[in-house]
Design a protein around this motif. Sequence first.
Motif, PDB file in Angstrom:
ATOM      1  N   LEU A 112       0.856  -1.182   0.000  1.00  0.00           N
ATOM      2  CA  LEU A 112       0.000   0.000   0.000  1.00  0.00           C
ATOM      3  C   LEU A 112       0.889   1.228   0.000  1.00  0.00           C
ATOM      4  O   LEU A 112       1.846   1.326   0.783  1.00  0.00           O
ATOM      5  CB  LEU A 112      -0.906   0.009   1.220  1.00  0.00           C
ATOM      6  CG  LEU A 112      -1.968  -1.099   1.314  1.00  0.00           C
ATOM      7  CD1 LEU A 112      -2.826  -0.896   2.549  1.00  0.00           C
ATOM      8  CD2 LEU A 112      -2.831  -1.143   0.067  1.00  0.00           C
ATOM      9  N   ALA A 114       0.913   5.417   0.189  1.00  0.00           N
ATOM     10  CA  ALA A 114       0.159   6.614   0.582  1.00  0.00           C
ATOM     11  C   ALA A 114       0.967   7.851   0.215  1.00  0.00           C
ATOM     12  O   ALA A 114       2.176   7.916   0.486  1.00  0.00           O
ATOM     13  CB  ALA A 114      -0.152   6.604   2.073  1.00  0.00           C
ATOM     14  N   ASN A 120      -3.989   7.009  -2.550  1.00  0.00           N
ATOM     15  CA  ASN A 120      -3.517   5.702  -2.065  1.00  0.00           C
ATOM     16  C   ASN A 120      -3.533   4.701  -3.211  1.00  0.00           C
ATOM     17  O   ASN A 120      -4.489   4.658  -4.008  1.00  0.00           O
ATOM     18  CB  ASN A 120      -4.403   5.203  -0.920  1.00  0.00           C
ATOM     19  CG  ASN A 120      -4.344   6.132   0.281  1.00  0.00           C
ATOM     20  OD1 ASN A 120      -3.280   6.434   0.780  1.00  0.00           O
ATOM     21  ND2 ASN A 120      -5.507   6.609   0.720  1.00  0.00           N
ATOM     22  N   LEU A 136     -10.487   4.591  -0.899  1.00  0.00           N
ATOM     23  CA  LEU A 136      -9.644   5.125   0.167  1.00  0.00           C
ATOM     24  C   LEU A 136      -9.061   6.486  -0.191  1.00  0.00           C
ATOM     25  O   LEU A 136      -8.116   6.943   0.478  1.00  0.00           O
ATOM     26  CB  LEU A 136      -8.505   4.138   0.469  1.00  0.00           C
ATOM     27  CG  LEU A 136      -8.905   2.850   1.182  1.00  0.00           C
ATOM     28  CD1 LEU A 136      -7.719   1.896   1.256  1.00  0.00           C
ATOM     29  CD2 LEU A 136      -9.441   3.146   2.578  1.00  0.00           C
ATOM     30  N   VAL A 139      -8.004   9.348   2.372  1.00  0.00           N
ATOM     31  CA  VAL A 139      -7.690   8.769   3.680  1.00  0.00           C
ATOM     32  C   VAL A 139      -6.176   8.797   3.871  1.00  0.00           C
ATOM     33  O   VAL A 139      -5.427   8.230   3.054  1.00  0.00           O
ATOM     34  CB  VAL A 139      -8.220   7.329   3.786  1.00  0.00           C
ATOM     35  CG1 VAL A 139      -7.798   6.712   5.120  1.00  0.00           C
ATOM     36  CG2 VAL A 139      -9.730   7.314   3.646  1.00  0.00           C
ATOM     37  N   SER A 140      -5.740   9.431   4.919  1.00  0.00           N
ATOM     38  CA  SER A 140      -4.303   9.486   5.228  1.00  0.00           C
ATOM     39  C   SER A 140      -3.944   8.265   6.073  1.00  0.00           C
ATOM     40  O   SER A 140      -4.166   8.235   7.284  1.00  0.00           O
ATOM     41  CB  SER A 140      -3.979  10.784   5.974  1.00  0.00           C
ATOM     42  OG  SER A 140      -2.588  10.842   6.248  1.00  0.00           O
ATOM     43  N   ILE A 141      -3.409   7.249   5.414  1.00  0.00           N
ATOM     44  CA  ILE A 141      -3.117   5.973   6.076  1.00  0.00           C
ATOM     45  C   ILE A 141      -1.884   6.117   6.963  1.00  0.00           C
ATOM     46  O   ILE A 141      -0.831   6.595   6.525  1.00  0.00           O
ATOM     47  CB  ILE A 141      -2.925   4.862   5.037  1.00  0.00           C
ATOM     48  CG1 ILE A 141      -4.176   4.716   4.160  1.00  0.00           C
ATOM     49  CG2 ILE A 141      -2.593   3.533   5.713  1.00  0.00           C
ATOM     50  CD1 ILE A 141      -4.008   3.682   3.040  1.00  0.00           C
ATOM     51  N   GLU A 142      -2.028   5.683   8.225  1.00  0.00           N
ATOM     52  CA  GLU A 142      -0.922   5.716   9.177  1.00  0.00           C
ATOM     53  C   GLU A 142      -0.498   4.327   9.659  1.00  0.00           C
ATOM     54  O   GLU A 142       0.622   4.150  10.119  1.00  0.00           O
ATOM     55  CB  GLU A 142      -1.318   6.552  10.405  1.00  0.00           C
ATOM     56  CG  GLU A 142      -1.557   8.016  10.108  1.00  0.00           C
ATOM     57  CD  GLU A 142      -0.277   8.732   9.703  1.00  0.00           C
ATOM     58  OE1 GLU A 142       0.817   8.268  10.109  1.00  0.00           O
ATOM     59  OE2 GLU A 142      -0.351   9.738   8.990  1.00  0.00           O
ATOM     60  N   VAL A 144      -1.381  -0.232   9.176  1.00  0.00           N
ATOM     61  CA  VAL A 144      -2.095  -1.334   8.526  1.00  0.00           C
ATOM     62  C   VAL A 144      -1.859  -2.599   9.348  1.00  0.00           C
ATOM     63  O   VAL A 144      -0.720  -2.888   9.762  1.00  0.00           O
ATOM     64  CB  VAL A 144      -1.618  -1.554   7.075  1.00  0.00           C
ATOM     65  CG1 VAL A 144      -2.297  -2.780   6.472  1.00  0.00           C
ATOM     66  CG2 VAL A 144      -1.888  -0.326   6.224  1.00  0.00           C
ATOM     67  N   ILE A 160      -7.091  -0.791   8.474  1.00  0.00           N
ATOM     68  CA  ILE A 160      -6.317   0.388   8.071  1.00  0.00           C
ATOM     69  C   ILE A 160      -6.604   1.499   9.073  1.00  0.00           C
ATOM     70  O   ILE A 160      -7.766   1.856   9.333  1.00  0.00           O
ATOM     71  CB  ILE A 160      -6.687   0.838   6.640  1.00  0.00           C
ATOM     72  CG1 ILE A 160      -6.360  -0.288   5.639  1.00  0.00           C
ATOM     73  CG2 ILE A 160      -5.960   2.123   6.278  1.00  0.00           C
ATOM     74  CD1 ILE A 160      -6.803   0.021   4.222  1.00  0.00           C
ATOM     75  N   ALA A 162      -6.168   5.477  10.145  1.00  0.00           N
ATOM     76  CA  ALA A 162      -6.014   6.761   9.470  1.00  0.00           C
ATOM     77  C   ALA A 162      -5.557   7.830  10.451  1.00  0.00           C
ATOM     78  O   ALA A 162      -5.618   7.669  11.688  1.00  0.00           O
ATOM     79  CB  ALA A 162      -7.328   7.167   8.814  1.00  0.00           C
ATOM     80  N   TYR A 168     -10.515   1.416   9.377  1.00  0.00           N
ATOM     81  CA  TYR A 168     -11.301   0.850   8.303  1.00  0.00           C
ATOM     82  C   TYR A 168     -10.941  -0.625   8.139  1.00  0.00           C
ATOM     83  O   TYR A 168      -9.789  -1.027   8.358  1.00  0.00           O
ATOM     84  CB  TYR A 168     -11.027   1.571   6.975  1.00  0.00           C
ATOM     85  CG  TYR A 168     -11.354   3.054   6.998  1.00  0.00           C
ATOM     86  CD1 TYR A 168     -12.609   3.496   6.651  1.00  0.00           C
ATOM     87  CD2 TYR A 168     -10.377   3.981   7.357  1.00  0.00           C
ATOM     88  CE1 TYR A 168     -12.902   4.864   6.666  1.00  0.00           C
ATOM     89  CE2 TYR A 168     -10.649   5.330   7.377  1.00  0.00           C
ATOM     90  CZ  TYR A 168     -11.928   5.763   7.028  1.00  0.00           C
ATOM     91  OH  TYR A 168     -12.203   7.104   7.040  1.00  0.00           O
TER      92      TYR A 168
END
Length: 985
Positions: A112, A114, A120, A136, A139-142, A144, A160, A162, A168
Amino acid sequence: MALEPTTITTTTTTTTTNGGFVAADALTDLATDTALPLFNVEQVQLQFPIYDDFVAGQVANNVIILALSSGRILRIDLNRPDEIQDIHLPKKPSESGTIRRMFLDPTASHLLIATSLGENYYLHSQSDTPRPLAKLRGVSIEAVAWSPALPTSSTREILIGAADGNIYEAFIEQSNEFYRKEDKYVKLVWKVGEGGPVTGLWVDSLPGGDRSGEVRRVLVATRGRLMHWVGKVGRRGHEGHQGIYGGLFEGEQPVSFGDGRPGQGGSLVVSPDVVEQGINPTRFREEEVPERAFAWLSSQGVFHGRLLVDGNTGDLGSRVFNEGRLLAKGQLTNPNGVEAAGGKRQVSTDDVEAVALTQWHVICLVGRRVVVANRLTGDIVYDQIALEQGQRAVGLSVDVQKNTFWLFTPQEILEIVPKEEDRDIWKIMLKFEDFEAALQHARTPAQKDAVAIAHGDHMVGKGQHSEAAGVYGKSSKPFEEVALTFIDNDQPDALRKYLLTKLGTYKRSFVMQRVMIAAWLVEVFMAKLNSLDDTIITGAELSETLSPTQTREQLEAVRAEFQDFVTKHKQDLDRQTVYDIISSHGREEELLYYANVVNDYNYVLSYWVQRERWSEALKVLKRQTDAGVFYRHSSVLMTHAATELVDILMRQSNLDPRNLIPALLEYDRNFKGPLSQNQAVRYLQYVVNQLGSTDAAVHNTLVSIYASHSSTDESQLMAYLASQGDEPNFDQDFALRLCIQNHRVLSCAHIYTSMGQYVQAVDLALSHDKIELASIVADRPMSNPPLRKKLWLAVAKKVISQSNGIKAAIEFLKRCNDLLKIEDLIPFFPDFVVIDDFKEEICNALEEYSRSIDALRKEMDESSLTAANIKVDIAALDRRYAIVEPGEKCYVCGLPLLARQFFVFPCQHAFHSDCLGRRVLEQSGAAKGRRIREIQGLIGKGVVKGERRERVVRELDGILCSDYAVRRINEPFVAEGEDLEEWAL
């Protein structure tokens, strides 16, 4: 292109813990090379130029993923470093933003990506085109959390986290179809209450799942709190696209740790797979899932602990957090307490920027330094500057499957390499009194020995002498010290266990030690058995905790242990010493058991024989195969248990009957019954008839028993002698002496006859007035009429001398009238006998003589007539002639026959004299050849004349008219070189 590690050289010294816990005096001699660091930072040199800075990096399953500031992504497989994949995002960095974070699953199948602008992307390992994740977007993914099943074709259900605190659940799979989206579904399942980003996520499976769903654990980390969920998740495929984690977050309450106040860090990491022991956690059954460790970076430091998997899941989160420990921030940032000039303590202002877990340590990135602390003790074992001045770190990544650790900077890749990180774990476990774990992690024999000594001392201090004995037995603690410890504390059971264990540690080459310990063990066993026997006999209890029934059970257990001991260590036991020890304690059962184990059947048999317990002795004898045992004990057993012994002997095929003869003769000497019940005769008959023995000693023994028996019946002896035939296996002279000595007339006569001594046989029979026996013997030499006549004359003389009447004697002698005549018998009659008593016999004899004279006269007349006919034939030979034709040729040379002297044979063959002479010379011997040449010379030279010449010519004719033609019977009709066609018909 390839990757080459190079070690970074810095001026900072390595800081390690003293690690010097010594639990016993034996540990003081163990010196660990503390100069060798447990970790090292090595620079990875790329073999190709990269002009853009690194903005992110991830490593999993030996695959490195590098994100560049230009938007490119490099995928490098360390197994094939020359194959580099260069991947570009679908949009330019100016449109999608630069790559901010990357998340790579443990199998390196799913990536993944970001970006800084909320775009994403998903990239599968089998693809080189990142696909945008429309659901997504923004969405700021931080963080997983990947599926514990580690699928490779799709991500399955993942969580996931965020930056806005939302969690999520998503399901992403690779798709090559343009209109089909990669993100199968994305669903909001939880939102962190206090706000702030989700900084860490972890999901694993726990035991206890069933058909209704799996039991899973979810860890959620923020900057101020760490939360722990445990519960069942929905079945895959059962809820369609609704996900599986929704029910867990809605139905379960989390267990939290932390005050909730936001601070620095907040990242959550988990220890890698246990690859050093060859364990793959994905292959464990539910009840065997190995425990991992976790670490959460908070504002106060690093909180770490074990992810427990067993026990009640209801309080699992509480137990995990209760067992966790905190590595304080100050301990990590200022491990050495270095003092500056002026004596003031120099305090570092750096924060802990990143954290990673190894099997036993916590790796922290503190400013430019890499600091490693032991998870068990909290001691700093490594502190080294890894980054140059002004250099910053992009990220710290862990390959959880390959157990490697990577540090990325904008320009470099560094590898943090553990070097025997478990080197001192055994000391730490020893300090915690976890001796089993200490022994498991001890490497060298000295380390294991130190653990064993410390463990033994610990258990002795707690009064656990029996357990200590097993541990002491595998250590090098002085033997006498351990033994005295158990003796002083009156612990014979512990002493026995220690001696048994110690005996097992000595090699076979330590003969003296093994023999002494084994002998001592026998003494200890005997004392224990006697003690238990005394307790049972007196009716007292062994102790306050054992009843008489339990005492008897313990007696049987100790006896079984002793039996197992002597069976296993019989080679270490000195036989005579063991006999003396056991005998001194009066332990008959153990004594005999040991003797049987060491195959000392002589001892066992002697033991039973001395006590005249014949049945026990025979039971032992039945199991033997050593012939010597039978020989040594046959005499006494034949005397007291002959029938049973013979039964046993007849089942043995490896015995030499010759060696049993003394026992058989001794038995026969004392036996008074009939031969049919004589066991010596029974065995010898078996050897002779069934085994087919030809040993003269055996046969002589059987003859001796037969001949010396008190019975006058010779039937069995005669049957045996008759079965031997003309070539007996016994010594005939020996047998004859025995038979004469014991007055066995029939047997003597049989032996004489078989030896050809008919005269002695007849004389013996006649001397005992056995007329019929003498008559039978006299008829035996049928091939020697003179001897037969002589024998019959002896019989006739005896008969005539004993007959009351002449008539009876004459009738008896008619049995041999073909040999004896009346005139042969007349000398044996008395002088006063009247001729009228045998006048008829005399007349018959005279008539027989008359007929013989007439026959001889007739033969003489026939002979005279034959002689006259022969004379007439001889006279006719002088007038025989042969007609020779004028053209007749020599059968040798083919020239006219009448040209010179020739010979003509009755068969009409004609030869020249010289031609015939040459042929005869060819077939005759050397002497006859010389004579022919000599006569031919005399005749040819005219040396002899007149009557002498006639004699010489007749001699030559006689030589030439010889068996020459008979010798040529083997010559072929067609000579070599002649044409075969001339003989064709």
